[in-house]
Design a protein around this motif. Structure first.
Motif, PDB file in Angstrom:
ATOM      1  N   PHE A 157       0.816  -1.212   0.000  1.00 32.21           N
ATOM      2  CA  PHE A 157       0.000   0.000   0.000  1.00 32.21           C
ATOM      3  C   PHE A 157       0.848   1.260   0.000  1.00 32.21           C
ATOM      4  O   PHE A 157       0.354   2.355   0.274  1.00 32.21           O
ATOM      5  N   SER A 158       2.124   1.137  -0.319  1.00 34.84           N
ATOM      6  CA  SER A 158       3.044   2.277  -0.208  1.00 34.84           C
ATOM      7  C   SER A 158       2.725   3.389  -1.201  1.00 34.84           C
ATOM      8  O   SER A 158       3.068   4.553  -0.965  1.00 34.84           O
ATOM      9  N   ALA A 159       2.071   3.054  -2.327  1.00 31.06           N
ATOM     10  CA  ALA A 159       1.768   4.070  -3.327  1.00 31.06           C
ATOM     11  C   ALA A 159       0.481   4.829  -3.022  1.00 31.06           C
ATOM     12  O   ALA A 159       0.143   5.792  -3.721  1.00 31.06           O
ATOM     13  N   LEU A 160      -0.237   4.409  -1.986  1.00 33.38           N
ATOM     14  CA  LEU A 160      -1.502   5.055  -1.646  1.00 33.38           C
ATOM     15  C   LEU A 160      -1.268   6.256  -0.740  1.00 33.38           C
ATOM     16  O   LEU A 160      -0.267   6.339  -0.031  1.00 33.38           O
ATOM     17  N   GLY A 161      -2.209   7.186  -0.754  1.00 31.82           N
ATOM     18  CA  GLY A 161      -2.156   8.315   0.146  1.00 31.82           C
ATOM     19  C   GLY A 161      -2.387   7.877   1.581  1.00 31.82           C
ATOM     20  O   GLY A 161      -2.843   6.759   1.844  1.00 31.82           O
ATOM     21  N   PRO A 162      -2.062   8.750   2.545  1.00 33.01           N
ATOM     22  CA  PRO A 162      -2.167   8.367   3.954  1.00 33.01           C
ATOM     23  C   PRO A 162      -3.547   7.861   4.361  1.00 33.01           C
ATOM     24  O   PRO A 162      -3.652   6.860   5.082  1.00 33.01           O
ATOM     25  N   ALA A 163      -4.614   8.531   3.920  1.00 30.77           N
ATOM     26  CA  ALA A 163      -5.957   8.124   4.322  1.00 30.77           C
ATOM     27  C   ALA A 163      -6.305   6.757   3.752  1.00 30.77           C
ATOM     28  O   ALA A 163      -6.846   5.890   4.453  1.00 30.77           O
ATOM     29  N   MET A 164      -5.998   6.538   2.463  1.00 33.07           N
ATOM     30  CA  MET A 164      -6.315   5.255   1.836  1.00 33.07           C
ATOM     31  C   MET A 164      -5.455   4.136   2.421  1.00 33.07           C
ATOM     32  O   MET A 164      -5.937   3.015   2.642  1.00 33.07           O
ATOM     33  N   LYS A 165      -4.183   4.431   2.696  1.00 35.64           N
ATOM     34  CA  LYS A 165      -3.320   3.417   3.286  1.00 35.64           C
ATOM     35  C   LYS A 165      -3.836   3.010   4.660  1.00 35.64           C
ATOM     36  O   LYS A 165      -3.868   1.825   5.004  1.00 35.64           O
ATOM     37  N   SER A 166      -4.256   3.987   5.446  1.00 41.79           N
ATOM     38  CA  SER A 166      -4.813   3.692   6.761  1.00 41.79           C
ATOM     39  C   SER A 166      -6.061   2.834   6.644  1.00 41.79           C
ATOM     40  O   SER A 166      -6.263   1.889   7.419  1.00 41.79           O
ATOM     41  N   GLU A 167      -6.886   3.136   5.659  1.00 44.91           N
ATOM     42  CA  GLU A 167      -8.102   2.350   5.427  1.00 44.91           C
ATOM     43  C   GLU A 167      -7.768   0.909   5.058  1.00 44.91           C
ATOM     44  O   GLU A 167      -8.411  -0.036   5.530  1.00 44.91           O
ATOM     45  N   MET A 168      -6.730   0.729   4.223  1.00 45.54           N
ATOM     46  CA  MET A 168      -6.346  -0.620   3.818  1.00 45.54           C
ATOM     47  C   MET A 168      -5.788  -1.405   5.007  1.00 45.54           C
ATOM     48  O   MET A 168      -6.074  -2.602   5.158  1.00 45.54           O
ATOM     49  N   LEU A 169      -5.014  -0.758   5.866  1.00 49.88           N
ATOM     50  CA  LEU A 169      -4.471  -1.455   7.031  1.00 49.88           C
ATOM     51  C   LEU A 169      -5.593  -1.847   7.994  1.00 49.88           C
ATOM     52  O   LEU A 169      -5.538  -2.917   8.614  1.00 49.88           O
ATOM     53  N   GLU A 170      -6.604  -1.017   8.114  1.00 46.59           N
ATOM     54  CA  GLU A 170      -7.759  -1.370   8.937  1.00 46.59           C
ATOM     55  C   GLU A 170      -8.464  -2.593   8.361  1.00 46.59           C
ATOM     56  O   GLU A 170      -8.930  -3.471   9.107  1.00 46.59           O
ATOM     57  N   LEU A 171      -8.549  -2.642   7.025  1.00 44.11           N
ATOM     58  CA  LEU A 171      -9.189  -3.784   6.370  1.00 44.11           C
ATOM     59  C   LEU A 171      -8.373  -5.053   6.585  1.00 44.11           C
ATOM     60  O   LEU A 171      -8.931  -6.121   6.890  1.00 44.11           O
ATOM     61  N   VAL A 172      -7.047  -4.965   6.433  1.00 48.20           N
ATOM     62  CA  VAL A 172      -6.188  -6.128   6.688  1.00 48.20           C
ATOM     63  C   VAL A 172      -6.360  -6.596   8.129  1.00 48.20           C
ATOM     64  O   VAL A 172      -6.480  -7.797   8.404  1.00 48.20           O
TER      65      VAL A 172
END
Length: 234
Positions: A157-172
């Motif tokens: 998720f390194s190419a994503l912006g901070p908000a989207m990356k945070s959302e993906m980590l919450e999903l994981v």
């Protein structure tokens, strides 16, 4: 339990040692300078690199000589590895059948995986029509469909912006917790480690140091972590 039994890696003169274990369901962050061996260690656990010595053991079974496909491991890479000529549903289908000859039950599993990652109704779309965040969700869904107890994340998720990356980590976190998956995640961002990981492995001087509870580690950084963080450690 995933155990790195005195694992020693030697690649073109670069050496890395690791000797520690991870309990089922634990989430680890791997942090350290570029070139310190974080991705290399994931590749060794996944079976893409053969160690010079030592073993990778899971639930008492020696995985060291097994092929990647034979290991209880799924690895998610930075580039997502979605095939552009396949639909989203077909890309996910590869997670359950390499020849895409899916049973009705497997088709239903794919559809449910799309629902779980917020991509319901997009199965007929191709990757190019999706946003970066949607592609990340699709790659994660395919990884989850493999139903392996160990999930390795090499900065997907390194190419994503901070908000989207945070959302993906919450999903994981959500889906890994539900499946009791063990997760090892490479990151360069201390915030990712603090927000996501139960424990953190610091890489320094050719050693992947034993995991330490994340919040305690960042509250009182070790010398190795302080050297990596620099001004951010103060």
């Amino acid at each position: 339990m995933l155990q790195l039994d005195d694992l020693k890696l030697d690649l073109d003169g670069f050496r890395l040692n690791a000797a520690w274990s991870v309990v089922p369901g634990e989430k680890l962050a791997l942090i350290g300078p570029s070139g310190s061996g974080k991705s290399t260690l994931l590749l060794a656990i996944a079976g893409f690199i053969t160690p010079q010595s030592g073993r990778v053991v899971y639930d008492g079974k020696d995985l060291t000589t097994l092929l990647p496909s034979e290991r209880p491991v799924t690895m998610l890479f930075q580039d997502q590895n979605l095939f552009p000529h396949l639909t989203l549903a077909q890309n996910l289908g590869l997670g359950v059948s390499a020849n895409l000859r899916l049973t009705q039950d497997q088709h239903e599993q794919v559809a449910q995986a799309l629902v779980e990652v917020g991509l319901a109704g997009l199965g007929a779309h191709r990757p190019a029509s999706l946003s970066g965040g949607q592609q990340s969700r699709a790659a994660l869904a395919r990884a989850l469909l493999r139903r392996r107890p160990i999930l390795l994340l090499d900065e997907p998720f390194s190419a994503l912006g901070p908000a989207m990356k945070s959302e993906m980590l919450e999903l994981v976190d959500k889906v890994a917790s539900a499946a009791q998956s063990t997760v090892l995640m490479v990151t360069h961002d201390p915030r990712d480690a603090v927000d996501f990981a139960d424990k953190t492995v610091v890489f320094a001087d050719g050693v992947a140091l034993p995991p330490v509870p994340t919040r305690a580690l960042f509250a009182q950084p070790t010398d190795a972590l302080r050297a990596y963080l620099g001004d951010r450690a103060t």
